[in-house]
Scaffold this motif. Structure first.
Motif, short mmCIF file in Angstrom:
data_model
loop_
_atom_site.label_atom_id
_atom_site.label_comp_id
_atom_site.label_asym_id
_atom_site.label_seq_id
_atom_site.Cartn_x
_atom_site.Cartn_y
_atom_site.Cartn_z
N ARG A 1 -45.87 -5.19 0.74
CA ARG A 1 -46.81 -4.90 1.83
C ARG A 1 -46.30 -3.81 2.77
O ARG A 1 -47.02 -3.39 3.67
CB ARG A 1 -47.09 -6.16 2.64
CG ARG A 1 -48.04 -7.14 1.97
CD ARG A 1 -48.64 -8.06 3.01
NE ARG A 1 -49.68 -8.92 2.47
CZ ARG A 1 -50.43 -9.73 3.23
NH1 ARG A 1 -50.25 -9.76 4.54
NH2 ARG A 1 -51.34 -10.49 2.69
N GLY A 2 -45.07 -3.41 2.59
CA GLY A 2 -44.49 -2.44 3.51
C GLY A 2 -44.31 -3.01 4.90
O GLY A 2 -44.39 -2.29 5.90
N GLU A 3 -44.08 -4.32 4.98
CA GLU A 3 -43.96 -5.02 6.27
C GLU A 3 -42.53 -4.92 6.80
O GLU A 3 -41.56 -5.04 6.05
CB GLU A 3 -44.33 -6.49 6.10
CG GLU A 3 -45.79 -6.74 5.79
CD GLU A 3 -46.62 -6.90 7.05
OE1 GLU A 3 -46.06 -6.89 8.15
OE2 GLU A 3 -47.85 -7.02 6.92
N ILE A 4 -42.41 -4.77 8.12
CA ILE A 4 -41.12 -4.95 8.79
C ILE A 4 -40.96 -6.45 9.03
O ILE A 4 -41.87 -7.10 9.55
CB ILE A 4 -41.07 -4.18 10.12
CG1 ILE A 4 -41.16 -2.68 9.87
CG2 ILE A 4 -39.80 -4.53 10.90
CD1 ILE A 4 -41.31 -1.87 11.15
N ILE A 5 -39.83 -7.01 8.66
CA ILE A 5 -39.59 -8.44 8.82
C ILE A 5 -38.44 -8.64 9.80
O ILE A 5 -37.29 -8.33 9.50
CB ILE A 5 -39.25 -9.11 7.47
CG1 ILE A 5 -40.35 -8.86 6.44
CG2 ILE A 5 -38.99 -10.60 7.66
CD1 ILE A 5 -41.65 -9.56 6.69
N HIS A 6 -38.77 -9.11 10.98
CA HIS A 6 -37.75 -9.47 11.98
C HIS A 6 -37.78 -10.98 12.13
O HIS A 6 -38.67 -11.54 12.77
CB HIS A 6 -38.04 -8.80 13.32
CG HIS A 6 -37.71 -7.34 13.35
ND1 HIS A 6 -38.16 -6.49 14.32
CD2 HIS A 6 -36.95 -6.58 12.53
CE1 HIS A 6 -37.70 -5.26 14.10
NE2 HIS A 6 -36.96 -5.30 13.02
N ILE A 7 -36.82 -11.66 11.54
CA ILE A 7 -36.78 -13.11 11.55
C ILE A 7 -36.11 -13.60 12.82
O ILE A 7 -35.04 -13.12 13.21
CB ILE A 7 -36.04 -13.65 10.31
CG1 ILE A 7 -36.82 -13.28 9.04
CG2 ILE A 7 -35.83 -15.15 10.39
CD1 ILE A 7 -36.08 -13.59 7.77
N LEU A 8 -36.75 -14.58 13.45
CA LEU A 8 -36.21 -15.19 14.66
C LEU A 8 -36.24 -16.70 14.48
O LEU A 8 -37.27 -17.28 14.13
CB LEU A 8 -37.06 -14.80 15.88
CG LEU A 8 -36.66 -15.40 17.23
CD1 LEU A 8 -35.25 -14.99 17.62
CD2 LEU A 8 -37.68 -14.99 18.30
N GLY A 9 -35.09 -17.33 14.70
CA GLY A 9 -35.03 -18.78 14.51
C GLY A 9 -34.02 -19.44 15.42
O GLY A 9 -33.16 -18.78 16.01
N ALA A 10 -34.16 -20.75 15.53
CA ALA A 10 -33.20 -21.57 16.27
C ALA A 10 -32.59 -22.57 15.31
O ALA A 10 -33.20 -22.96 14.31
CB ALA A 10 -33.90 -22.30 17.42
N THR A 11 -31.38 -22.99 15.60
CA THR A 11 -30.70 -23.92 14.70
C THR A 11 -29.93 -24.97 15.47
O THR A 11 -29.36 -24.69 16.52
CB THR A 11 -29.75 -23.18 13.75
OG1 THR A 11 -29.21 -24.09 12.80
CG2 THR A 11 -28.61 -22.50 14.50
N GLU B 1 -33.15 -5.64 1.93
CA GLU B 1 -33.74 -4.47 2.58
C GLU B 1 -35.00 -4.85 3.35
O GLU B 1 -35.82 -5.64 2.90
CB GLU B 1 -34.08 -3.42 1.52
CG GLU B 1 -34.52 -2.08 2.10
CD GLU B 1 -34.74 -1.05 1.01
OE1 GLU B 1 -35.30 0.02 1.34
OE2 GLU B 1 -34.36 -1.30 -0.15
N GLY B 2 -35.13 -4.26 4.54
CA GLY B 2 -36.34 -4.46 5.33
C GLY B 2 -36.36 -5.71 6.17
O GLY B 2 -37.38 -6.07 6.76
N ILE B 3 -35.22 -6.44 6.26
CA ILE B 3 -35.18 -7.70 6.99
C ILE B 3 -34.05 -7.67 8.01
O ILE B 3 -32.92 -7.29 7.71
CB ILE B 3 -34.98 -8.89 6.03
CG1 ILE B 3 -36.13 -8.97 5.03
CG2 ILE B 3 -34.88 -10.20 6.81
CD1 ILE B 3 -36.00 -10.11 4.04
N LYS B 4 -34.35 -8.10 9.22
CA LYS B 4 -33.36 -8.31 10.27
C LYS B 4 -33.50 -9.77 10.73
O LYS B 4 -34.58 -10.33 10.67
CB LYS B 4 -33.60 -7.39 11.48
CG LYS B 4 -34.23 -6.05 11.17
CD LYS B 4 -33.38 -5.13 10.35
CE LYS B 4 -34.13 -3.81 10.10
NZ LYS B 4 -33.39 -2.92 9.19
#
Length: 469
Positions: free
Chosen positions: A130-140, A156-159
């Motif tokens: 999809r050409g998406e930028i993926i910025h993952i945000l989570g709590a643990t 690639e493409g994931i932070k």
């Protein structure tokens, strides 16, 4: 199949759009608009399947054909290639009535790997096609962070940014997260508890402008894919019981603080898995036990325990169960959740409580009891439990009836919680992947429990990440 919000104010979405949304834009949680049914004949046909094959069968009910079969098969193959056991989640017999499903054979030695290795592959796939930028945000509360980072690092493409409660996870859990030296990984150690971290996450996802501007994606179990991936091992456990257990009532005891793991079992049961009791094992942060026994859902005082991954007072996935308990009435769910926000507690009436108690049992296990169970099973069976699994065993002992079969989920390797096990003067051999962590430098930023400060950290990180990427 389409996906809807428990609060009913989001237009129905497809599978991939649901993955990308994570927390529903109306503050609710995404669920399928219909739960597929699996027949007894189909279950019999599934008995001979490998974990990976079973995964594909179950996911085929939910993906709406949005992912080509070949692509999904490749993702599943890569997801479980790094697991140390060929069965992925092997079932071990402890005695005639007790089996343990080992969920700790993934790269970070915790059950979160089962879902998060796949989610890492799925996000990478979505980013690519999809050409998406993926910025993952989570709590643990300890395990999600390490598993999420392991699932996406180097893709690639994931932070990814993970919040964890400062000094309130085990040392191994902290090291697994913070020894990752990667410019696209940010660890924020928040001065507070897990519920504080989780609340900030929900507020940031609830800020739709911030969420859109920084392309935030969820890795926590607020994302339905986490729930669905965990459902697979409920089916796997049941289908791999020996012939001698066939025809008996099978109960499953699950260490669960955030209601995500146990809700996966509830989903499996609604799909047609013929299991008996779903037994919720918690610790002294026992909001779920109190709800099952009294009908009151009210966060209490936070307590640090030997099972820190369950040191949770606000169970995010409770809202998904509430939706079904209230007859799939999103307006009622919204009213209950508004009351919880306003008054700090909700209580269901006696008729609803009766329904809860037909579906669940629950036990909050004290610290001393947790240690006693570890010592007992090490001595009697030669099997070393981590503290969370020990809580699950205690709950099994409390609620498994005569002639019934109990399956308890072993949610983590005991080496991750040596602080507790060493109190029993039990020595254990550490896997090489864990033993070497203490020699590595750590990378984390300690921050106050302040949404504005955390948002500033994210803005800097995402801008820097974009430049690096």
């Amino acid at each position: 199949m389409q996906y809807i919000s428990t609060r009913g104010k989001v237009e129905p979405k497809g599978f991939i759009d649901t993955v990308l949304m994570g927390l529903a834009d109306d503050g609710g949680l995404m669920i399928p608009d219909v739960i597929p049914s699996v027949s007894a004949q189909t279950l019999e046909e599934w008995r001979s399947l490998s974990f990976q094959e079973l995964f594909l069968k179950i996911f085929s009910y939910y993906t709406n054909g949005e992912i080509p079969d070949g692509d999904l098969k490749d993702m599943v193959k890569r997801s479980y290639a790094s697991f140390r056991h060929p069965e992925v989640t092997p079932l071990k017999e402890i005695n005639d009535s007790l089996y343990v499903l080992e969920l700790f054979h993934g790269p970070t030695f915790a059950f979160k790997d089962v879902a998060l290795q796949f989610m890492g592959e799925l996000y990478s796939y979505i980013s690519r096609v999809r050409g998406e930028i993926i910025h993952i945000l989570g709590a643990t509360s300890g395990d999600t962070g390490a598993a999420a980072i392991a699932g996406v690092r180097g893709k690639e493409g994931i932070k990814i940014c993970i919040l964890h409660p400062h000094n309130k996870v085990s040392k191994v859990q902290e090291l697994q997260m913070t020894t990752v030296d990667d410019a696209n990984v940010l660890n924020l150690s928040v001065k507070g508890n897990f519920d504080d971290c989780q609340q900030v996450i929900k507020e940031l996802f609830g800020d739709l402008d911030f969420k859109s501007r920084y392309h935030l994606r969820a890795i926590n179990s607020i994302n339905f894919v986490r729930i669905l991936a965990q459902t697979v091992y409920y089916f796997y456990a049941y289908l791999h019981l020996p012939q001698s257990a066939q025809g008996k009532t099978v109960n499953i005891s699950v260490p669960s603080g955030n209601f995500g793991n146990i809700f996966s079992g509830y989903l499996a049961k609604k799909m047609g898995l013929p299991i008996g009791k779903l037994i919720i094992a918690t610790n002294e942060n026992n909001i779920l036990e109190r709800f099952v026994k009294t009908g009151e859902y009210k966060p209490g005082d936070f307590k640090s325990t030997h099972s820190p991954s369950m040191d949770i007072q606000v169970a995010s996935n409770f809202e998904r169960y509430l939706y079904y308990l209230l007859g799939e009435d999103s307006a009622k769910v919204s009213d209950y959740m508004a009351k919880l926000q306003r008054e700090g507690a909700i209580t269901v009436d006696s008729a609803l409580l009766d329904k809860v108690q037909t579906e669940f049992a629950a036990l909050g296990v004290k610290n001393d009891e947790c240690l006693n169970v570890i010592g007992k099973y090490k001595q009697d069976s030669g099997y070393l439990l981590d503290p969370h699994t020990a809580c699950g065993i205690a709950a099994y002992e409390a609620y498994n009836g005569p002639g019934e079969i109990g399956i308890t989920f072993a949610t983590a390797h005991p080496a991750k919680f040596d602080e507790a096990i060493s109190l029993l003067n039990i020595s254990q051999e550490f896997p090489a992947q864990i033993a070497g962590l203490s020699a590595l430098p750590q990378h984390m930023t300690v921050v106050e429990h302040d949404k504005a400060e955390i948002a500033r950290q994210l803005e800097v990180f995402y801008t820097l990440s974009a430049e690096i990427g």
